[in-house]
Design an enzyme around this catalytic site. Structure first.
Site: not given
Ligand code: S5P
Length: 273
Positions: A219, A98, A237, A59-60, A91-92, A89, A94
Protein backbone atom coordinates in the site's frame (compact mmCIF):
# COMPACT_ATOMS: atom_id res chain seq x y z
CA UNK A 1 4.76 20.77 -27.04
CA UNK A 2 1.42 20.37 -25.16
CA UNK A 3 1.58 19.98 -21.37
CA UNK A 4 1.58 16.39 -20.15
CA UNK A 5 -1.98 15.12 -19.57
CA UNK A 6 -1.39 14.52 -15.89
CA UNK A 7 -1.01 18.26 -15.26
CA UNK A 8 -4.35 18.95 -16.96
CA UNK A 9 -7.78 18.78 -15.32
CA UNK A 10 -9.96 15.72 -15.82
CA UNK A 11 -12.44 17.92 -17.71
CA UNK A 12 -9.75 19.18 -20.10
CA UNK A 13 -8.71 15.60 -20.87
CA UNK A 14 -12.17 14.44 -22.05
CA UNK A 15 -11.32 15.56 -25.59
CA UNK A 16 -8.31 13.21 -25.68
CA UNK A 17 -10.63 10.19 -25.79
CA UNK A 18 -13.13 8.87 -28.31
CA UNK A 19 -14.33 6.02 -26.09
CA UNK A 20 -17.66 6.88 -24.34
CA UNK A 21 -16.69 5.15 -21.08
CA UNK A 22 -13.45 7.14 -20.83
CA UNK A 23 -15.41 10.36 -21.35
CA UNK A 24 -18.01 9.30 -18.78
CA UNK A 25 -15.36 8.50 -16.16
CA UNK A 26 -13.66 11.87 -16.61
CA UNK A 27 -16.99 13.75 -16.57
CA UNK A 28 -18.18 11.89 -13.47
CA UNK A 29 -14.93 12.48 -11.59
CA UNK A 30 -15.15 16.18 -12.29
CA UNK A 31 -18.86 16.37 -11.39
CA UNK A 32 -18.53 14.41 -8.14
CA UNK A 33 -15.09 15.76 -7.27
CA UNK A 34 -13.97 12.21 -6.62
CA UNK A 35 -11.17 10.09 -8.05
CA UNK A 36 -11.99 7.20 -5.75
CA UNK A 37 -12.93 3.72 -6.95
CA UNK A 38 -14.09 1.44 -4.16
CA UNK A 39 -13.28 -2.21 -4.58
CA UNK A 40 -15.89 -4.35 -2.88
CA UNK A 41 -14.52 -7.87 -2.56
CA UNK A 42 -17.19 -9.36 -0.31
CA UNK A 43 -19.06 -12.63 -0.63
CA UNK A 44 -22.49 -11.76 0.80
CA UNK A 45 -24.72 -9.97 -1.74
CA UNK A 46 -26.47 -8.05 1.06
CA UNK A 47 -23.12 -6.71 2.30
CA UNK A 48 -22.28 -5.80 -1.27
CA UNK A 49 -25.42 -3.72 -1.74
CA UNK A 50 -25.10 -2.08 1.70
CA UNK A 51 -21.48 -1.11 1.10
CA UNK A 52 -22.18 0.27 -2.36
CA UNK A 53 -25.09 2.30 -1.00
CA UNK A 54 -22.85 3.68 1.79
CA UNK A 55 -19.89 4.59 -0.40
CA UNK A 56 -21.94 5.63 -3.43
CA UNK A 57 -21.98 9.36 -2.69
CA UNK A 58 -18.20 9.39 -2.35
CA UNK A 59 -17.10 7.35 -5.29
CA UNK A 60 -17.32 7.39 -9.03
CA UNK A 61 -16.50 3.79 -9.83
CA UNK A 62 -17.33 0.64 -7.96
CA UNK A 63 -15.59 -2.63 -8.46
CA UNK A 64 -17.87 -5.59 -8.03
CA UNK A 65 -17.07 -9.20 -7.46
CA UNK A 66 -18.97 -12.30 -6.43
CA UNK A 67 -22.58 -11.78 -7.34
CA UNK A 68 -25.38 -13.49 -9.19
CA UNK A 69 -27.12 -11.97 -12.21
CA UNK A 70 -30.27 -11.37 -10.17
CA UNK A 71 -28.38 -8.61 -8.34
CA UNK A 72 -27.88 -6.59 -11.46
CA UNK A 73 -31.08 -4.62 -11.26
CA UNK A 74 -30.26 -3.57 -7.71
CA UNK A 75 -26.75 -2.62 -8.74
CA UNK A 76 -28.02 -0.57 -11.64
CA UNK A 77 -30.48 1.19 -9.35
CA UNK A 78 -27.65 2.18 -7.00
CA UNK A 79 -25.48 3.41 -9.87
CA UNK A 80 -28.30 5.68 -11.01
CA UNK A 81 -29.04 6.85 -7.44
CA UNK A 82 -25.44 7.77 -6.67
CA UNK A 83 -24.13 8.68 -10.14
CA UNK A 84 -21.26 6.24 -10.52
CA UNK A 85 -19.93 3.66 -12.95
CA UNK A 86 -19.13 0.00 -12.58
CA UNK A 87 -15.72 -1.53 -13.17
CA UNK A 88 -15.82 -5.33 -13.04
CA UNK A 89 -12.30 -6.32 -12.01
CA UNK A 90 -12.48 -9.54 -14.02
CA UNK A 91 -8.80 -9.70 -15.08
CA UNK A 92 -9.47 -11.64 -18.30
CA UNK A 93 -6.43 -13.66 -19.41
CA UNK A 94 -7.47 -16.20 -22.07
CA UNK A 95 -7.60 -16.49 -25.88
CA UNK A 96 -9.77 -14.02 -27.79
CA UNK A 97 -12.66 -16.40 -28.46
CA UNK A 98 -12.89 -17.53 -24.85
CA UNK A 99 -12.72 -14.05 -23.33
CA UNK A 100 -15.40 -12.84 -25.75
CA UNK A 101 -17.71 -15.57 -24.40
CA UNK A 102 -16.74 -14.87 -20.78
CA UNK A 103 -17.39 -11.16 -21.28
CA UNK A 104 -20.77 -11.49 -23.03
CA UNK A 105 -22.31 -14.63 -21.55
CA UNK A 106 -22.40 -16.89 -18.52
CA UNK A 107 -24.18 -15.90 -15.32
CA UNK A 108 -22.46 -12.55 -15.09
CA UNK A 109 -23.06 -11.12 -18.58
CA UNK A 110 -20.41 -8.56 -17.63
CA UNK A 111 -20.58 -6.51 -20.80
CA UNK A 112 -24.30 -5.87 -20.30
CA UNK A 113 -23.87 -3.87 -17.08
CA UNK A 114 -20.20 -3.07 -16.41
CA UNK A 115 -18.87 0.08 -18.04
CA UNK A 116 -15.28 -0.92 -17.58
CA UNK A 117 -13.35 -4.16 -17.22
CA UNK A 118 -9.72 -5.22 -17.30
CA UNK A 119 -7.44 -7.84 -18.85
CA UNK A 120 -3.97 -9.21 -18.43
CA UNK A 121 -1.93 -8.57 -21.59
CA UNK A 122 -0.27 -11.99 -21.29
CA UNK A 123 -2.08 -13.62 -24.29
CA UNK A 124 -1.06 -10.72 -26.59
CA UNK A 125 -3.24 -8.43 -28.76
CA UNK A 126 -5.81 -11.17 -29.48
CA UNK A 127 -7.30 -10.63 -26.02
CA UNK A 128 -8.15 -7.04 -26.97
CA UNK A 129 -9.64 -8.22 -30.24
CA UNK A 130 -11.85 -10.74 -28.44
CA UNK A 131 -13.06 -8.32 -25.78
CA UNK A 132 -13.56 -5.39 -28.12
CA UNK A 133 -15.76 -7.50 -30.41
CA UNK A 134 -18.24 -7.54 -27.50
CA UNK A 135 -17.50 -4.29 -25.66
CA UNK A 136 -16.86 -1.73 -28.37
CA UNK A 137 -20.36 -1.83 -29.91
CA UNK A 138 -21.73 -1.25 -26.38
CA UNK A 139 -19.43 1.71 -25.74
CA UNK A 140 -17.53 -0.16 -23.00
CA UNK A 141 -13.87 0.41 -22.10
CA UNK A 142 -10.93 -1.82 -21.20
CA UNK A 143 -7.90 -1.40 -18.95
CA UNK A 144 -4.78 -3.52 -19.37
CA UNK A 145 -2.90 -4.63 -16.27
CA UNK A 146 0.48 -3.17 -17.18
CA UNK A 147 1.81 -3.41 -13.63
CA UNK A 148 0.62 -4.93 -10.36
CA UNK A 149 0.75 -3.73 -6.78
CA UNK A 150 2.10 -6.96 -5.35
CA UNK A 151 5.59 -7.78 -4.15
CA UNK A 152 7.60 -9.63 -6.80
CA UNK A 153 5.15 -8.87 -9.63
CA UNK A 154 6.35 -10.11 -13.03
CA UNK A 155 4.55 -7.28 -14.82
CA UNK A 156 7.64 -5.07 -15.13
CA UNK A 157 10.15 -3.96 -17.78
CA UNK A 158 9.58 -5.36 -21.28
CA UNK A 159 6.20 -6.82 -20.25
CA UNK A 160 4.92 -3.42 -19.20
CA UNK A 161 6.32 -1.84 -22.38
CA UNK A 162 4.54 -4.42 -24.56
CA UNK A 163 1.29 -3.79 -22.69
CA UNK A 164 1.51 -0.10 -23.50
CA UNK A 165 2.31 -0.82 -27.16
CA UNK A 166 -0.73 -3.11 -27.35
CA UNK A 167 -2.93 -0.37 -25.90
CA UNK A 168 -1.58 2.22 -28.33
CA UNK A 169 -2.78 0.04 -31.21
CA UNK A 170 -6.33 -0.05 -29.77
CA UNK A 171 -6.99 3.40 -28.40
CA UNK A 172 -10.70 3.17 -29.28
CA UNK A 173 -11.27 0.45 -26.68
CA UNK A 174 -8.24 0.41 -24.35
CA UNK A 175 -8.66 3.57 -22.33
CA UNK A 176 -5.90 3.05 -19.81
CA UNK A 177 -4.05 0.81 -17.42
CA UNK A 178 -3.99 -0.72 -14.01
CA UNK A 179 -0.53 0.49 -13.07
CA UNK A 180 1.49 2.14 -10.35
CA UNK A 181 2.50 5.28 -12.32
CA UNK A 182 1.84 7.09 -15.60
CA UNK A 183 2.81 5.18 -18.70
CA UNK A 184 3.61 8.22 -20.88
CA UNK A 185 6.01 7.28 -23.66
CA UNK A 186 6.74 3.84 -22.24
CA UNK A 187 7.70 1.43 -25.02
CA UNK A 188 7.34 4.15 -27.68
CA UNK A 189 9.73 3.85 -30.63
CA UNK A 190 10.15 7.58 -30.97
CA UNK A 191 9.24 10.29 -28.51
CA UNK A 192 6.73 11.82 -30.93
CA UNK A 193 4.80 8.53 -31.17
CA UNK A 194 3.54 9.09 -27.66
CA UNK A 195 3.65 12.85 -27.16
CA UNK A 196 -0.08 13.33 -27.78
CA UNK A 197 -1.37 10.24 -26.02
CA UNK A 198 -3.44 10.09 -22.89
CA UNK A 199 -4.37 7.00 -20.91
CA UNK A 200 -6.24 6.78 -17.62
CA UNK A 201 -4.22 5.20 -14.82
CA UNK A 202 -6.26 3.38 -12.18
CA UNK A 203 -4.07 2.33 -9.32
CA UNK A 204 -4.69 -0.25 -6.59
CA UNK A 205 -2.58 -0.83 -3.50
CA UNK A 206 -3.83 2.24 -1.59
CA UNK A 207 -3.97 2.39 2.20
CA UNK A 208 -3.68 5.17 4.75
CA UNK A 209 -3.20 3.02 7.79
CA UNK A 210 -1.28 0.02 6.56
CA UNK A 211 1.75 -0.63 4.34
CA UNK A 212 0.50 -4.00 3.12
CA UNK A 213 -1.13 -7.29 4.05
CA UNK A 214 0.47 -10.66 4.76
CA UNK A 215 -0.19 -11.90 1.22
CA UNK A 216 2.09 -9.62 -0.80
CA UNK A 217 -0.19 -6.60 -1.22
CA UNK A 218 1.70 -3.29 -0.93
CA UNK A 219 0.00 0.00 0.00
CA UNK A 220 0.85 3.61 -0.52
CA UNK A 221 -1.10 6.77 0.23
CA UNK A 222 -3.45 8.60 -2.17
CA UNK A 223 -0.91 11.46 -2.22
CA UNK A 224 1.93 9.15 -3.30
CA UNK A 225 -0.22 7.57 -6.01
CA UNK A 226 -1.89 10.68 -7.43
CA UNK A 227 0.52 13.54 -6.77
CA UNK A 228 3.90 11.78 -6.86
CA UNK A 229 3.21 9.01 -9.42
CA UNK A 230 0.58 10.78 -11.54
CA UNK A 231 -2.14 8.12 -11.28
CA UNK A 232 -5.71 9.26 -12.01
CA UNK A 233 -7.93 7.00 -9.92
CA UNK A 234 -7.26 5.36 -6.56
CA UNK A 235 -8.71 1.89 -6.05
CA UNK A 236 -9.37 1.23 -2.37
CA UNK A 237 -10.77 -1.94 -0.86
CA UNK A 238 -10.00 -2.98 2.71
CA UNK A 239 -8.83 0.53 3.65
CA UNK A 240 -12.53 1.44 3.39
CA UNK A 241 -14.55 -1.63 4.30
CA UNK A 242 -11.91 -3.03 6.66
CA UNK A 243 -12.33 -6.48 8.10
CA UNK A 244 -16.01 -6.08 8.95
CA UNK A 245 -18.22 -5.57 5.89
CA UNK A 246 -21.20 -5.10 8.24
CA UNK A 247 -19.78 -1.89 9.75
CA UNK A 248 -21.56 0.26 7.20
CA UNK A 249 -21.61 3.41 9.36
CA UNK A 250 -17.81 3.64 9.52
CA UNK A 251 -17.47 2.70 5.85
CA UNK A 252 -19.01 5.95 4.60
CA UNK A 253 -16.68 8.02 6.80
CA UNK A 254 -13.63 6.13 5.57
CA UNK A 255 -14.70 6.51 1.93
CA UNK A 256 -15.04 10.23 2.51
CA UNK A 257 -11.50 10.41 3.89
CA UNK A 258 -9.96 8.59 0.91
CA UNK A 259 -12.01 10.68 -1.46
CA UNK A 260 -10.84 13.92 0.15
CA UNK A 261 -7.17 12.87 0.10
CA UNK A 262 -7.34 11.64 -3.49
CA UNK A 263 -9.03 14.82 -4.66
CA UNK A 264 -6.62 17.12 -2.78
CA UNK A 265 -3.67 15.31 -4.41
CA UNK A 266 -5.27 15.78 -7.84
CA UNK A 267 -5.91 19.49 -7.25
CA UNK A 268 -2.30 19.97 -6.13
CA UNK A 269 -0.98 18.04 -9.13
CA UNK A 270 -2.96 20.12 -11.60
CA UNK A 271 -2.13 23.42 -9.90
CA UNK A 272 -5.76 24.04 -8.87
CA UNK A 273 -4.89 24.69 -5.24
O1 S5P B 1 -2.18 -5.03 -9.13
C1 S5P B 1 -3.32 -5.08 -8.66
C2 S5P B 1 -4.45 -5.06 -9.49
C3 S5P B 1 -5.71 -5.05 -8.90
S1 S5P B 1 -7.07 -4.87 -9.95
N1 S5P B 1 -3.51 -5.10 -7.31
C4 S5P B 1 -4.75 -5.11 -6.72
O2 S5P B 1 -4.84 -5.09 -5.50
N2 S5P B 1 -5.87 -5.11 -7.54
C5 S5P B 1 -7.24 -5.15 -6.95
O3 S5P B 1 -7.44 -4.01 -6.14
C6 S5P B 1 -7.48 -6.36 -6.05
O4 S5P B 1 -7.99 -7.43 -6.81
C7 S5P B 1 -8.48 -5.84 -5.05
O5 S5P B 1 -9.79 -5.97 -5.59
C8 S5P B 1 -8.17 -4.35 -4.96
C9 S5P B 1 -7.32 -3.97 -3.78
O6 S5P B 1 -7.96 -4.28 -2.58
P1 S5P B 1 -7.36 -3.84 -1.17
O7 S5P B 1 -8.32 -4.44 -0.20
O8 S5P B 1 -5.97 -4.40 -1.05
O9 S5P B 1 -7.37 -2.33 -1.17
Amino acid sequence: MPSSPHTQSYAARIKHFTNPTAKLILETMERKKSNLAVSVDVTDPNDLLAIIDAVGPHTHVDIVENFSYSLIESLQGLAAKHDFLYFEDRKFADIGNTVALQYSSGVHKIASWSHLTNAHPVPGPSIIKGLSSVGLPLGRGLLLLAEMSTQGSLAVGAYTEEAVRMARQHRDFVIGFIAQRRMDGIGAEKEEDASEEDFLILTPGIGLESKGDNMGQQYRTPHEAVYVSGCDVIIVGRGIYGTDPKAVSTIAAKAERYMAEGWAAYLARTGQQ
